[in-house]
Design a protein around this motif. Structure first.
Motif, PDB file in Angstrom:
ATOM      1  N   LYS A 268       0.861  -1.177   0.000  1.00 56.65           N
ATOM      2  CA  LYS A 268       0.000   0.000   0.000  1.00 56.65           C
ATOM      3  C   LYS A 268       0.901   1.232   0.000  1.00 56.65           C
ATOM      4  CE  LYS A 268      -3.478  -2.766   0.374  1.00 56.65           C
ATOM      5  NZ  LYS A 268      -4.226  -3.117  -0.855  1.00 56.65           N
ATOM      6  N   SER A 269       0.383   2.323  -0.568  1.00 58.95           N
ATOM      7  CA  SER A 269       1.202   3.532  -0.625  1.00 58.95           C
ATOM      8  C   SER A 269       0.321   4.768  -0.539  1.00 58.95           C
ATOM      9  CB  SER A 269       2.025   3.557  -1.908  1.00 58.95           C
ATOM     10  OG  SER A 269       1.176   3.711  -3.025  1.00 58.95           O
ATOM     11  N   THR A 270       0.977   5.917  -0.511  1.00 61.30           N
ATOM     12  CA  THR A 270       0.275   7.195  -0.488  1.00 61.30           C
ATOM     13  C   THR A 270       0.653   7.974  -1.743  1.00 61.30           C
ATOM     14  OG1 THR A 270       0.270   7.240   1.929  1.00 61.30           O
ATOM     15  CG2 THR A 270      -0.105   9.339   0.796  1.00 61.30           C
ATOM     16  N   PHE A 271      -0.367   8.401  -2.484  1.00 62.68           N
ATOM     17  CA  PHE A 271      -0.157   9.176  -3.704  1.00 62.68           C
ATOM     18  C   PHE A 271      -0.459  10.646  -3.422  1.00 62.68           C
ATOM     19  CE2 PHE A 271      -0.809   4.886  -5.227  1.00 62.68           C
ATOM     20  CZ  PHE A 271       0.044   4.788  -6.324  1.00 62.68           C
ATOM     21  N   PHE A 272       0.551  11.489  -3.520  1.00 64.62           N
ATOM     22  CA  PHE A 272       0.366  12.927  -3.372  1.00 64.62           C
ATOM     23  C   PHE A 272       0.048  13.489  -4.757  1.00 64.62           C
ATOM     24  CE2 PHE A 272       2.629  11.882   0.468  1.00 64.62           C
ATOM     25  CZ  PHE A 272       2.072  12.736   1.420  1.00 64.62           C
ATOM     26  N   VAL A 273      -1.230  13.742  -4.991  1.00 61.61           N
ATOM     27  CA  VAL A 273      -1.694  14.065  -6.336  1.00 61.61           C
ATOM     28  C   VAL A 273      -1.775  15.568  -6.570  1.00 61.61           C
ATOM     29  CG1 VAL A 273      -3.000  11.919  -6.487  1.00 61.61           C
ATOM     30  CG2 VAL A 273      -4.141  14.001  -5.694  1.00 61.61           C
ATOM     31  N   VAL A 274      -1.652  15.947  -7.837  1.00 66.04           N
ATOM     32  CA  VAL A 274      -1.815  17.328  -8.270  1.00 66.04           C
ATOM     33  C   VAL A 274      -3.275  17.501  -8.709  1.00 66.04           C
ATOM     34  CG1 VAL A 274      -1.090  19.073  -9.946  1.00 66.04           C
ATOM     35  CG2 VAL A 274       0.596  17.488  -8.971  1.00 66.04           C
ATOM     36  N   GLY A 275      -3.978  18.408  -8.054  1.00 63.11           N
ATOM     37  CA  GLY A 275      -5.418  18.528  -8.234  1.00 63.11           C
ATOM     38  C   GLY A 275      -5.884  18.731  -9.657  1.00 63.11           C
ATOM     39  N   ASN A 276      -5.130  19.513 -10.436  1.00 67.53           N
ATOM     40  CA  ASN A 276      -5.611  19.807 -11.787  1.00 67.53           C
ATOM     41  C   ASN A 276      -5.515  18.621 -12.740  1.00 67.53           C
ATOM     42  OD1 ASN A 276      -2.962  19.659 -12.837  1.00 67.53           O
ATOM     43  ND2 ASN A 276      -2.644  21.865 -12.698  1.00 67.53           N
ATOM     44  N   ARG A 277      -4.955  17.509 -12.288  1.00 65.69           N
ATOM     45  CA  ARG A 277      -4.862  16.308 -13.120  1.00 65.69           C
ATOM     46  C   ARG A 277      -6.005  15.326 -12.861  1.00 65.69           C
ATOM     47  NH1 ARG A 277      -0.252  15.904 -15.750  1.00 65.69           N
ATOM     48  NH2 ARG A 277      -0.471  13.662 -16.063  1.00 65.69           N
ATOM     49  N   LEU A 278      -6.801  15.624 -11.846  1.00 68.22           N
ATOM     50  CA  LEU A 278      -7.829  14.666 -11.450  1.00 68.22           C
ATOM     51  C   LEU A 278      -9.012  14.610 -12.405  1.00 68.22           C
ATOM     52  CD1 LEU A 278      -6.060  14.587  -8.928  1.00 68.22           C
ATOM     53  CD2 LEU A 278      -8.134  14.405  -7.557  1.00 68.22           C
TER      54      LEU A 278
END
Length: 256
Positions: free
Chosen positions: A79-89
């Motif tokens: 399992k991991s944590t993805f720090f995502v960039v909002g404008n790519r969602l």
């Protein structure tokens, strides 16, 4: 509606220049790592006796890389944590939903991957966090209160804005910065993780590196080897649930 009112209120207070947050200046601070760790405002790692390690991925989602990484994580029960960039969602909402469905965390990495330097206003910093939070919640139906500023750039101002917005900043173990975004080579990435692996580490990786599959290929080496050594790869939330076996040693860190 409640969330919108909360963020609007915070933006207005910051914009008015009130004492919303003490020490809100653009001047560099002299606080070192232990200062923020003691206050629980920044997490770099969680030393412990258990063989747990947290792999984190920044800058995604990516239409191809993220999917391949998810396949590998699933293969090795990681399992991991993805720090995502909002404008790519908007473009890759299905990938982010898959992350959640498969037991991973989706955390905040700003909306536009804006580097927080002295020229960025406090209101803009807050908006970057708020816009990303809104997008993550819209796509996943969940909130995750871990925040990673792009480039790991933080100051007292950034720390306090994140804190007032309800976030804890999560960075990474300094010996686990793989620099995979520079495409240093598959073996170099794998060696960085495996030669330095310690209980409670937080590893910095990326799942959106244009024109490079080195991280994906390095994970084909990293994941089976960590599992062979008895490590369990977990989310940031699970890592932090475990009480440190001993206090961290102070480590200086220069801030912008």
């Amino acid at each position: 509606m409640k969330n919108w009112k909360r963020w609007t209120c915070l933006l207005c207070v910051i914009g008015a220049g009130s004492s919303f947050i003490t020490g809100f200046t653009d001047r560099p601070t002299v606080h070192n790592r232990s200062y923020y760790e003691t206050r629980g405002e920044i997490v770099w790692e969680v030393p412990m006796e258990e063989k747990l390690i947290a792999l984190t991925f920044d800058d995604g989602p990516h239409e191809k890389e993220t999917q391949l990484i998810l396949d590998l994580l699933k293969q090795y029960d990681a399992k991991s944590t993805f720090f995502v960039v909002g404008n790519r969602l908007d473009r890759y909402a299905d990938i982010v939903r898959r992350e959640v469905e498969e037991g991973h965390e989706v955390a905040n990495h700003t909306y536009n991957h804006l580097l927080f330097n002295r020229n960025v206003s406090s209101a803009r910093i807050l908006k970057e966090i708020a816009d990303s939070e809104a997008k993550i919640k819209w796509v996943t139906g969940q909130e995750c209160k871990w925040f990673r500023p792009p480039g790991g750039n933080y100051s007292e101002r950034v720390v306090q804005i994140a804190k007032q917005a309800g976030y804890t900043i999560v960075l990474w173990s300094w010996h686990q910065d793989t620099k995979d975004w520079t495409s240093p080579g598959v073996q170099a990435i794998a060696n960085k993780v495996l030669k330095n692996a310690r209980n409670g580490d937080i590893v910095l990786l990326h799942d959106n590196i244009q024109g490079s599959m080195q991280t994906v290929k390095a994970l084909q080496i990293i994941l089976p080897e960590l599992k062979k050594r008895g490590y369990r790869m977990v989310t940031i939330s699970e890592l932090i649930q475990h009480k440190p076996a001993q206090p961290l040693q102070s480590a200086p860190h220069s801030e912008f």
